[in-house]
Design an enzyme around this catalytic site. Structure first.
Site, PDB file in Angstrom:
ATOM      1  N   GLU A 180      79.627  59.801  66.885  1.00  0.00           N
ATOM      2  CA  GLU A 180      79.369  58.874  67.997  1.00  0.00           C
ATOM      3  C   GLU A 180      80.650  58.129  68.389  1.00  0.00           C
ATOM      4  OE1 GLU A 180      74.614  58.111  67.479  1.00  0.00           O
ATOM      5  OE2 GLU A 180      75.933  56.527  66.751  1.00  0.00           O
ATOM      6  N   GLU A 373      71.659  64.941  66.340  1.00  0.00           N
ATOM      7  CA  GLU A 373      70.774  63.876  65.844  1.00  0.00           C
ATOM      8  C   GLU A 373      69.664  63.665  66.846  1.00  0.00           C
ATOM      9  OE1 GLU A 373      72.406  60.049  64.715  1.00  0.00           O
ATOM     10  OE2 GLU A 373      74.226  60.989  63.953  1.00  0.00           O
TER      11      GLU A 373
HETATM   12  C1  BGP Z   1      73.118  57.011  64.820  1.00  0.00           C
HETATM   13  C2  BGP Z   1      74.029  57.262  63.660  1.00  0.00           C
HETATM   14  C3  BGP Z   1      73.363  57.665  62.401  1.00  0.00           C
HETATM   15  C4  BGP Z   1      71.946  57.224  62.233  1.00  0.00           C
HETATM   16  C5  BGP Z   1      71.144  57.089  63.491  1.00  0.00           C
HETATM   17  C6  BGP Z   1      69.861  56.324  63.364  1.00  0.00           C
HETATM   18  O1  BGP Z   1      73.661  56.047  65.645  1.00  0.00           O
HETATM   19  O2  BGP Z   1      74.974  58.254  63.965  1.00  0.00           O
HETATM   20  O3  BGP Z   1      74.224  57.430  61.340  1.00  0.00           O
HETATM   21  O4  BGP Z   1      71.737  56.284  61.274  1.00  0.00           O
HETATM   22  O5  BGP Z   1      71.860  56.530  64.540  1.00  0.00           O
HETATM   23  O6  BGP Z   1      70.125  54.958  63.410  1.00  0.00           O
HETATM   24  P1  BGP Z   1      69.479  53.939  62.399  1.00  0.00           P
HETATM   25  O7  BGP Z   1      69.871  54.417  61.059  1.00  0.00           O
HETATM   26  O8  BGP Z   1      70.059  52.619  62.723  1.00  0.00           O
HETATM   27  O9  BGP Z   1      68.023  53.999  62.642  1.00  0.00           O
END
Ligand code: BGP
Length: 483
Positions: A180, A373
């Site tokens: 990201e 993701e």
């Molecule tokens: C993204 C990241 C991840 C992941 C995901 C979910 O922004 O790349 O590392 O964690 O989000 O977010 P969260 O864990 O805050 O629910």
């Protein structure tokens, strides 16, 4: 109507070292920025102060133990294999390889750990997809150099990527340079190791840090292709499709301005130069990026092989945002869209947004895409099932099915897509709030927010559902008994 996904489509799941490995100080690992952010690394709203940063790791930081993948990788990979994974996304913790980040020699024990993980994946024919830097900059680089605000980071990163590219050149084909990469604008400490408090960080310094990361990414692409011309090296951006709140032209302009802050990153990675639209923004905000000799050529000559992105939600924008309710979301927030529901954490659920993003990126770059993701963070309740404890997570199945059906639509629209990895196929620690109770997995991990739990793994209902999706190459998504 049913649809079968393309042959060879890479189905799988995605993780990050700092959110699941644990073993934060084992076998020579140094500290990363995550080891001192026990509450999560995302400022609540733009302009907020940095999240809580501690001097030393504190016991309440769930990431220190994570879900103990470091010791349980064999068991976990066997479960991924049972679901039929074709690909598994993981990150290498930079501070396992270079504990401080600025050493000349790598830590052999750290390198040996990932050898074991890649070998285990190979046993099952699972392709690794490796993120080189996923929110885990070595802490020393943050404290000593101010992270990516310093140009010195480029050479430290180069040494690190050269080391792992060389070591794993026959084990890993797919690489992502920065997780990201656009999030550094919103979470500079977590994303870029920039220790200057957010409220004191100038736009000049922030965008200069962005430049350093972009140059480092191009350099990694160059070095990687020299080491193994078959490497596929991609950028990874946080995708956030954006709607105008009304058809007012100024709302559409607000959308464009918001989008440009994100496109900046994929445009440079794919097109090799700064886009014209950002020049005006830089001028109006007194930003003058310092280019070193060779930077422009590096960016131009070493563009990425593919574009990857995370997708969880969309937002809305307006020229008069103060007139609307705003919501929190994945690192960046926006105006609440009245047409969409939200998760318990306020992330608005929008499957069609995924089809739009896919078409948008493909249209813009004509490069292969990779969804690395996607998923629903939810509170799960463990119940007794026929073969032991389980979770009846129909809400997760519905979320994923609806999104995958839109992926199928985009494929039929003509988009070229390498694969799809759900976020957190096994429960892990949340990045924004550092909780374990925000779960994404097909596999439940018995660990609670207070750190208690056996760390045992249990299959949720979604485990067999995803297994079926993979086995039928997407066809089971359209089965009416699942609807
Ligand atoms: C993204 C990241 C991840 C992941 C995901 C979910 O922004 O790349 O590392 O964690 O989000 O977010 P969260 O864990 O805050 O629910």
């Amino acid at each position: 109507m049913t649809y079968t996904f393309p042959k060879g489509f890479l189905w799988g799941g995605a993780t990050a070292a700092n959110q699941f490995e644990g073993a934060y100080n084992v076998d020579g690992k140094g500290l990363s920025v995550q080891d001192v952010t026990p509450r999560g690394g995302v400022p609540a709203t733009p302009g907020d102060k940095n999240p809580l940063i501690t001097d030393q790791p504190t016991e309440d930081n769930l990431k220190l133990v994570g879900i103990d993948f470091y010791n349980r990788y064999k068991e976990d990979i066997a479960l991924f294999a049972e679901m039929g994974f074709k690909v598994f996304r993981l990150s290498i913790a930079w501070s396992r390889i270079f504990p401080n980040g600025d050493e000349l020699e790598p830590n052999e024990a750290g390198l040996a750990f990932y050898d074991k993980v890649f070998d285990e994946l190979a046993k099952y024919g699972i392709e690794p997809l490796v993120t080189l830097s996923h929110y885990e900059t070595p802490l020393h680089l943050a404290r000593q150099y101010n992270g990516w605000a310093s140009r010195d980071l480029i050479s430290f990163y180069e040494r690190y990527v050269r080391t792992v590219f060389t070591r794993y050149k026959d084990k890993v084909k797919y690489w992502l340079t920065f997780n990201e990469v656009n999030s550094v604008l919103h979470a500079p400490f977590m994303s870029g190791g920039i220790a200057t408090p957010v409220e004191e960080l100038s736009k000049q310094d922030l965008y200069q840090a962005v430049h350093h990361e972009l140059v480092a990414s191009a350099l990694a692409t160059k070095v990687g292709h020299e080491i193994n011309p078959d490497f596929k090296i991609g950028c990874m951006v946080l995708a956030m499709p954006t709607y105008g709140m009304t058809s007012h032209p100024l709302d559409q302009l607000a959308v464009r301005e918001f989008n440009n802050q994100n496109y900046l990153f994929s445009d440079i990675h794919a097109r090799g130069k700064y886009p014209n639209y950002i020049k005006r923004y830089f001028k109006e905000n007194n930003i003058a990026i310092q280019f070193a000799e060779g930077d422009a050529e590096l960016l131009a000559e070493h563009t990425v092989d593919f574009i990857s992105f995370s997708y969880y939600m969309s937002v809305a924008m307006a020229h008069n945002p103060e007139d609307y309710a705003t919501g929190r979301g994945n690192i960046m927030g926006g105006i609440t869209n009245p047409y969409l529901d939200a998760s318990e954490w306020g992330w608005q659920i929008d499957p069609v947004g995924l089809r739009l993003v896919l078409n948008d990126f493909y249209d813009r770059y004509q490069l292969p895409l990779f969804i690395v993701e996607n998923g629903l963070g939810a509170r799960d309740v463990l119940v007794d099932g026929a073969s032991g404890p389980t979770v009846e997570d129909d809400y997760r199945i519905n979320y994923l099915r609806e999104h995958l059906i839109q992926v199928g639509e985009a494929l039929q629209d003509g988009v070229e897509l390498l694969g799809y990895t759900t976020w957190g196929p096994i429960d892990l620690v949340s990045v924004s709030t550092a909780e374990l109770s925000k779960r994404y997995g097909f596999i439940y991990v018995d660990r609670n927010d207070d750190g208690t739990g056996t760390l045992n793994r249990y299959k949720k209902k979604s485990f067999d559902w995803y297994k079926d999706v993979i086995a039928t190459n997407g066809e089971s998504l359209y089965k009416s008994d699942d609807n």
